[in-house]
Design an enzyme around this catalytic site. Structure first.
Site, short mmCIF file in Angstrom:
data_model
loop_
_atom_site.label_atom_id
_atom_site.label_comp_id
_atom_site.label_asym_id
_atom_site.label_seq_id
_atom_site.Cartn_x
_atom_site.Cartn_y
_atom_site.Cartn_z
N SER A 235 0.83 -1.20 0.00
CA SER A 235 0.00 0.00 0.00
C SER A 235 0.87 1.25 0.00
O SER A 235 1.73 1.40 -0.86
CB SER A 235 -0.95 -0.08 1.21
OG SER A 235 -1.99 0.83 1.12
N ASP A 458 -8.45 -3.88 -6.81
CA ASP A 458 -8.09 -3.22 -5.56
C ASP A 458 -8.66 -1.81 -5.57
O ASP A 458 -8.46 -1.05 -6.52
CB ASP A 458 -6.57 -3.18 -5.45
CG ASP A 458 -6.06 -2.66 -4.12
OD1 ASP A 458 -6.82 -2.01 -3.39
OD2 ASP A 458 -4.88 -2.90 -3.82
N HIS A 487 -6.74 -6.01 -0.87
CA HIS A 487 -5.67 -5.02 -0.76
C HIS A 487 -4.51 -5.62 0.01
O HIS A 487 -4.58 -5.83 1.21
CB HIS A 487 -6.21 -3.77 -0.03
CG HIS A 487 -5.24 -2.65 0.05
ND1 HIS A 487 -4.66 -2.08 -1.06
CD2 HIS A 487 -4.75 -1.97 1.12
CE1 HIS A 487 -3.87 -1.10 -0.68
NE2 HIS A 487 -3.89 -1.02 0.63
#
Length: 548
Positions: A235, A458, A487
């Site tokens: 991320s 995502d 994710h």
């Protein structure tokens, strides 16, 4: 799963016509950049000489006996490496050297694997626990697993913007089409929050940035005694991992970027957040379609539209009377937003909604109600998130820009748009100078081949970001999990993805070109035994809902 037309057509059209981010940042002059580069070298040399004195971990970490913890000093301001120092907390579990498939075979150590879970504002201190899971045992045999709390997070010179006791405002609303008076109230809150960050954190607030996170990573590398870094970021961790690769390409051994942020400087961070809101609408549609296919279990409607009507009915009921005095429409929306990150949350959320509409609020309260025990951690995490994103790049400073862009987007993507906008609105009124985002890119041969992992649907980091990251980091290879939206996919349930991850980390092997894996199976519809906030070890590796 079919891509909803709403996101693929109308949502994309809206995003292409949004106003450009205005200027208003303070450009970084070459002399400052050179001083910061020299300061990083000075700090890294000192860290290598000092090392990290690993010992017992703090009791509140609740870590197993195999964990060892320590600290590393980094400059608050890299342009002045002899100035104020801050200490970052670090955790480590040593390589097991044991082949999980042959306990008699000793596996040679390959160094350390440093992990960052994203955020900004998430701590990786518990990452080394991952080594006990079957999907990670081969990696844990070869690497010391190292986690850390980035600057501002946890015990690492923690940031704060409001009294944690006043952080959670529950119950709260979740307007998809906010009134003028509601917008005015949120503007005032955003201004007060921005000033609170400066008041509680002081002039050092400006030094909590992604570039300094990348510099801190190089100091950590040196403190661990590594000439070259093996790093995995998920991320937001992919963004400052890419900054690290750009600043220190010769210091990279191997790098995995899992669920990539779009590093285009024009999208850091205002436009990335708009694109995130659009992508969440698509993922919310996926979830509603899944619930509709299991109407026999949940009774929320046999079409996505009927499921939406059930959700809206629950939201209206909570607006009239909060569940347990704590769960209003805002808390409902937060619980369902987390399902946009991880589809293994789908059964518990669907069941809680179903039970609430039938008169049992207990499961929803247990999932969604804020708790006093987590207030300090949540406030700290939000403060770091805000400071880093606001400091990193220009943001619109005129409310009209925010209002126009989000009003247009909310017409086709109402689920998350305004919640995301108001969360980031303090950046419009940020009280310290901003940076210009670094132009992330590496040329042929500058950086060792890197691995990018991405789920096609995502929402937190939309797929276009992985394509852009792949384009900018020369020699990188993208592996896509098709028709999936979790994710953070490395070390998860998809064995095809894990095969690519292991081959790279253990052998340095990458496919010659882009590769893909079929998506992991959708969750089975079920009625969970309970609705407590269980922390799935895989899920906890990435930033919490509402962040990257």
């Amino acid at each position: 799963m079919r891509a909803p037309a709403l996101y693929s057509a109308a949502g994309s059209l809206i995003l292409t016509t949004l106003a450009a981010t205005p200027a208003g940042s303070v450009p970084r002059v070459p002399d400052t950049a050179a001083a910061e580069l020299r300061g990083t070298a000075v700090a890294a040399a000192r860290a290598r000489a000092a090392g990290i004195d690993f010992g017992r971990c703090a009791a509140d970490l609740e870590a197993p006996a195999t964990f060892r913890c320590g600290t590393v000093s980094v400059p608050l301001d890299y342009a002045h490496p002899d100035g104020k120092q801050i200490r970052l907390t670090v955790s480590r579990v040593a390589a097991t050297h044991t082949d999980p498939h042959n306990s008699k075979r000793r596996v040679p150590r390959q160094g350390v694997l440093v992990y960052n879970p994203g955020g900004p504002g998430a701590s990786g201190m518990l990452f080394p626990m991952i080594g006990v899971l079957p999907e990670w045992k081969r990696v844990a045999a070869s690497y010391d697993l190292v986690g850390y709390a980035p600057r501002g997070v946890g015990r690492s010179a923690p940031l704060s913007c409001v009294d944690p006791g006043h952080f959670f405002k529950a119950p709260s609303q979740a307007p998809t089409h906010p009134s003028a008076s509601y917008k005015e109230a949120r503007i005032n809150e955003a201004k007060a929050y921005a000033q609170g960050c400066l008041k509680r954190s002081g002039s050092g607030l400006r030094h909590y940035t992604s570039l300094n996170n990348a510099r801190d990573l190089d100091v950590l590398r040196a403190a661990l005694g590594e000439d070259r870094l093996t790093f995995m970021g998920a991320s937001y961790g992919t963004y400052f991992g890419a900054l690290y690769a750009t600043l220190f390409p010769s210091h990279v051994r191997r790098m995995v970027l899992d669920s990539a942020v779009n590093p285009d400087p024009e999208r850091i961070w205002y436009r990335n957040n708009l694109e995130q809101s659009a992508a969440f609408e698509g993922r919310w549609a996926d979830f509603r379609e899944w619930i509709a296919r299991h109407d026999d279990v949940y009774g929320l409607g046999d079409t996505a539209a009927k499921v939406q009507a059930s959700y809206d009915r629950a939201s209206r009921r909570l607006a009239r009377k909060a569940a347990a005095g704590k769960v209003g429409p805002g808390q409902l929306q937060g619980a369902f937003l987390s399902a946009g990150y991880y589809d293994d949350f789908w059964p518990s959320r669907a069941d809680a909604l179903s039970r609430f509409l039938k008169g049992d609020a207990g499961p929803l309260v247990r999932l969604a109600a804020p708790t006093a025990e987590t207030a300090a951690e949540a406030e700290n995490s939000n403060a770091v998130y805000t400071a880093v994103e606001c400091n990193d790049a220009p943001w619109p400073t005129d409310w009209k820009t925010w209002d126009q862009d989000n009003t247009r987007l909310a017409r086709v993507a109402p689920f998350e748009t305004w919640g995301n906008a108001f969360m980031n609105l303090p950046c419009a009124y940020w009280p310290v100078p901003r940076q210009q985002a670094l132009d992330v890119r590496t040329g042929p041969g500058e950086l060792p081949p890197t691995l990018i992992l991405q789920a096609e649907r995502d929402a937190a980091t939309p797929y276009a970001g992985a394509l852009e990251m792949n384009r900018r980091l020369s020699g990188s290879v993208l592996v896509t999990e098709r028709d999936a939206g979790t994710h953070g996919i490395g070390g998860g349930p998809n064995q095809c993805v894990n095969g690519y991850l292991e081959a790279y980390l253990l052998e340095g092997r990458l496919p010659e070109r882009r590769a893909s894996c079929a998506g992991h199976p959708e969750p089975k519809a079920s009625v969970p035994a309970d609705h407590t906030r269980r922390k799935n070890p895989r899920v906890s590796l990435t930033g919490e809902a509402g962040r990257r």
